[in-house]
Design a protein around this motif. Structure first.
Motif, short mmCIF file in Angstrom:
data_model
loop_
_atom_site.label_atom_id
_atom_site.label_comp_id
_atom_site.label_asym_id
_atom_site.label_seq_id
_atom_site.Cartn_x
_atom_site.Cartn_y
_atom_site.Cartn_z
N ARG A 30 14.48 -41.12 36.71
CA ARG A 30 15.69 -41.76 36.20
C ARG A 30 15.48 -43.25 35.94
O ARG A 30 16.26 -43.87 35.22
CB ARG A 30 16.86 -41.57 37.17
N PHE A 31 14.43 -43.84 36.53
CA PHE A 31 14.20 -45.28 36.40
C PHE A 31 12.83 -45.62 35.85
O PHE A 31 12.70 -46.52 34.99
CB PHE A 31 14.36 -45.93 37.79
N ALA A 32 11.78 -44.94 36.29
CA ALA A 32 10.41 -45.37 36.00
C ALA A 32 10.08 -45.42 34.50
O ALA A 32 9.55 -46.43 34.03
CB ALA A 32 9.41 -44.48 36.74
N PRO A 33 10.35 -44.35 33.70
CA PRO A 33 9.99 -44.46 32.27
C PRO A 33 10.71 -45.60 31.56
O PRO A 33 10.12 -46.29 30.72
CB PRO A 33 10.41 -43.08 31.70
N PHE A 34 11.98 -45.79 31.90
CA PHE A 34 12.71 -46.91 31.32
C PHE A 34 12.07 -48.24 31.71
O PHE A 34 11.91 -49.14 30.89
CB PHE A 34 14.17 -46.87 31.77
N PHE A 35 11.71 -48.37 33.00
CA PHE A 35 11.10 -49.61 33.48
C PHE A 35 9.84 -49.93 32.69
O PHE A 35 9.65 -51.07 32.23
CB PHE A 35 10.77 -49.48 34.97
N TRP A 36 8.97 -48.95 32.51
CA TRP A 36 7.70 -49.21 31.82
C TRP A 36 7.90 -49.40 30.32
O TRP A 36 7.13 -50.11 29.67
CB TRP A 36 6.70 -48.10 32.12
N THR A 37 8.95 -48.79 29.78
CA THR A 37 9.26 -49.02 28.36
C THR A 37 9.68 -50.47 28.12
O THR A 37 9.18 -51.14 27.22
CB THR A 37 10.38 -48.07 27.90
N GLN A 38 10.61 -50.96 28.96
CA GLN A 38 11.03 -52.35 28.79
C GLN A 38 9.90 -53.31 29.16
O GLN A 38 9.78 -54.38 28.58
CB GLN A 38 12.30 -52.64 29.59
N PHE A 39 9.06 -52.92 30.10
CA PHE A 39 7.92 -53.76 30.48
C PHE A 39 6.97 -53.94 29.30
O PHE A 39 6.56 -55.07 28.99
CB PHE A 39 7.18 -53.10 31.66
N SER A 40 6.63 -52.84 28.64
CA SER A 40 5.69 -52.94 27.51
C SER A 40 6.30 -53.72 26.36
O SER A 40 5.61 -54.50 25.68
CB SER A 40 5.28 -51.54 27.05
#
Length: 651
Positions: A30-40
């Motif tokens: 629920r959090f990790a893919p979004f986190f890495w998307t905004q990170f990149s």
């Protein structure tokens, strides 16, 4: 779980799982893919922009864009789309599935980075300036999604930690992107090509990770889009202004971006003209700044007991001003020197004070910003949340453009970069003080946070029983002059207190309670009008769906024991029931406060004297608050409530 998170779960989003700290969110879909998307995305934005800035500052000789103005011009062009398109972006985010919006934005990023790659290979500044604007559009579309998604998938007690992770990730991405951009563009012969390849690869990685983000259903699918950016921008600002605390928080965040933009835009020039460093020194300043922001953001969850604690905001503002001002004094007396590399720069002791100031002012900026973002997410209506955040982005853009204009005007009028830092630090103190006067809740929370961390060692149990929303009555034993401040520190929501009118006469504390809009109550025989007015104000608090706290003993304990509970709480609950409002009553028990700094009251000359023996137990006494399960309104009786509070004390 809060209402928005529950709605997301019922609509198919993964159920929130309890976690020990904010880092465990990185293991949850629920959090990790979004986190890495905004990170990149943040990394790519800054790799591209900083490589371009360094290229203009150190490598190209452009008569129409001198090095001192390059950072300001690029920064202003990047944020211009926020001003033009944020209103439309907020509407699209409320109307559409947020995951679909994210994937569209990442597709746009790939197209823009392919064009930028061509511009880097040809060293074409005009093409790259166009890409700066397009990447600003990319970030404009992503901004409302970024902050509207979190309260849809996180519990209210995860919001501070989740925002801290996002803020930390964003600035670590800024750090890595800018360091990589500065290093790659400086590679002899192949620097521009290397930057071009890196930008395209990061865009592709971000799009790949975005594919794993779970669905995040629209919060207002029936919304009719208003494509007129001017009228919709005005509408969004009016919508945000309906909640005074939220709107003033938007202004506070926008000021933080003004503050940060001044420093970030001036780092290349500061490194070259003041510190006499090369590209690597400029990159290292960004390392220190970004690490500080990340550290401050991560500290928020620990310092806030995993709740939205806006008491950290004044603390952050104080630190920002103190270290921005000291940065001026640390850098103004540096002697002239030949351009030096990073190793030589670090071998000079005077430079370490500069680095300490940068690191600490950015750490306090992290403490300042994260609680404000979480507060806006928590108190905005879910159906309008993205548009409120869009209003925030509009204000951010205005403030950042203003920062570029003001900093540019100061440079042209002869100000040095350290003098601009001094001006910004002083202005921060003035602006923050003004915002806290307009929204005294920030100041009150700061006082309660300081009290619960530096006067007492305060531990809360059962805080999950304090409702996230809706009216409720909190009842607690009355042990000290600061009971209300400690209850305030334990609750993420504002509390209105009914308090004995005599306590308003206590110096300083009386002023604080008036600032908190506490409701004075006097015995009915002594002042019937004040008695009736107190119950009317209490009813209004519950009508508005807020928390009301009362100390049913009616006065401070004289011996540390719980006195008989009076019937005021029953009258409050019955009146609410007559008006069709179901009000649960939450029992609370303060422990270990008797005999501590604020608990003793003695009479001398007929007047109450607080803290007559203040050091009986000393500072940093361990005190606690135990919150019990809600008591249904139909079961509320004074004796029964007293027994529940006694049981909590004994637990």
């Amino acid at each position: 779980m809060n209402t928005s998170a529950a709605a997301a779960t019922s609509a198919g989003a993964p159920e929130a799982e309890p976690h020990a700290n904010q880092f465990t969110l990185l293991g949850q879909r629920r959090f990790a893919p979004f986190f890495w998307t905004q990170f990149s995305g943040a990394a790519n934005d800054n790799l591209f922009k900083f490589a371009f800035t360094v290229m203009v500052t150190y490598q190209l000789q452009l008569s129409w864009m001198p090095p001192a103005m390059a950072g300001l011009a690029i920064g202003a062009l990047f944020i211009l789309p926020f001003l033009l398109f944020s209103a439309t972006s907020g509407q699209l985010t409320d109307k559409l599935d947020k995951t679909k919006v994210i994937r569209f934005v990442k597709n746009l990023e790939i197209v823009v980075m392919l064009l930028a790659a061509w511009g880097f290979v040809r060293a074409d500044a005009v093409v790259l300036l166009g890409c700066v604007f397009l990447m600003g559009l990319h970030s404009t579309l992503f901004g409302p999604v970024k902050f509207a998604l979190l309260p849809q998938v996180l519990d209210s007690r995860e919001l501070t930690g989740g925002n801290g992770m996002v803020e930390m990730g964003t600035f670590v991405a800024i750090l890595l992107g800018q360091v990589a951009g500065g290093l790659l563009v400086a590679i002899p012969g192949i620097g521009h090509t290397t930057v071009a390849v890196a930008c395209v690869m990061l865009a592709l990685v971000g799009r790949g990770v975005a594919q794993a983000i779970p669905k995040a259903p629209a919060t207002d699918p029936g919304l009719v889009i208003n494509w007129n950016p001017v009228s919709e921008t005005w509408r969004n600002l009016k919508l945000a202004n309906q909640n005074v605390v939220v709107f003033r928080s938007l202004l506070g965040i926008s000021w933080m971006w003004f503050f940060g933009s001044v420093f970030l835009s001036q780092f290349p020039s500061f490194a070259k003209e003041v510190l006499h460093g090369d590209e690597h020194v400029a990159s290292f300043l960004l390392v220190v700044f970004s690490v500080g922001i990340g550290a401050g953001s991560l500290l928020c969850e620990t310092l806030s007991r995993r709740q939205v604690e806006i008491g950290l905001v004044p603390l952050g503002a104080i630190g920002m001003s103190v270290f921005a001002i000291d940065l001026y004094f640390a850098s103004r007396a540096l002697p002239a020197a030949a351009e030096m590399g990073l190793g030589t720069f670090l071998n000079t002791f005077a430079h370490w004070r500069v680095l300490a100031d940068l690191g600490l002012l950015s750490l306090f900026a992290g403490l300042y910003s994260v609680p404000m973002y979480a507060l806006i997410q928590l108190r905005s209506q879910p159906t309008h949340r993205a548009r409120i955040i869009a209003a925030n982005n509009i204000l951010n853009a205005l403030f950042m453009i203003a920062s570029a204009i003001i900093a540019g005007a100061l440079l042209k009028s002869g100000f040095t970069v350290p003098q601009i830092f001094l001006f910004t630090g002083i202005a921060n103190a003035v602006v923050a003080g003004y915002i806290f006067m307009l929204v005294p809740e920030y100041y009150l929370r700061f006082v309660s946070w300081m009290l619960s961390h530096f006067i007492y060692r305060f531990k809360v149990r059962g805080e999950q029983h304090i409702p996230d929303e809706g009216a409720a009555v909190l009842v607690c034993n009355h042990v000290s002059l600061v009971d209300a401040m400690l209850l305030m520190a334990a609750s993420p929501r504002p509390i209105r207190f009914i308090m004995d009118h005599q306590i308003f006469k206590v110096p300083v504390l009386g002023w604080l309670f008036k600032l908190a809009k506490a409701i004075p109550i006097a015995p009915q025989k002594e002042d019937p009008a004040a008695y009736d007015n107190a119950f009317e104000q209490a009813a209004q608090v519950l009508r508005e769906g807020d928390l009301l706290a009362i100390f049913p003993e009616g006065a401070l304990t004289r011996d540390g024991e719980i006195g008989p509970f009076k019937g005021g709480v029953v009258k409050i609950v019955e009146r609410a029931r007559e008006e069709g409002i179901t009000v649960p009553v939450i029992p609370m028990a303060l422990s270990n406060l008797w005999g501590s700094f604020f608990s003793r009251i003695e009479k001398r000359g007929g007047k109450p004297i607080a803290m007559a023996k203040p050091f009986r137990r000393g500072f940093f006494s361990s005190v606690g608050l135990h919150v019990g399960p809600a008591v249904p309104a139909a079961e509320v009786q004074p004796d029964a409530l007293q027994q529940r509070v006694r049981a909590l004390l004994a637990a």
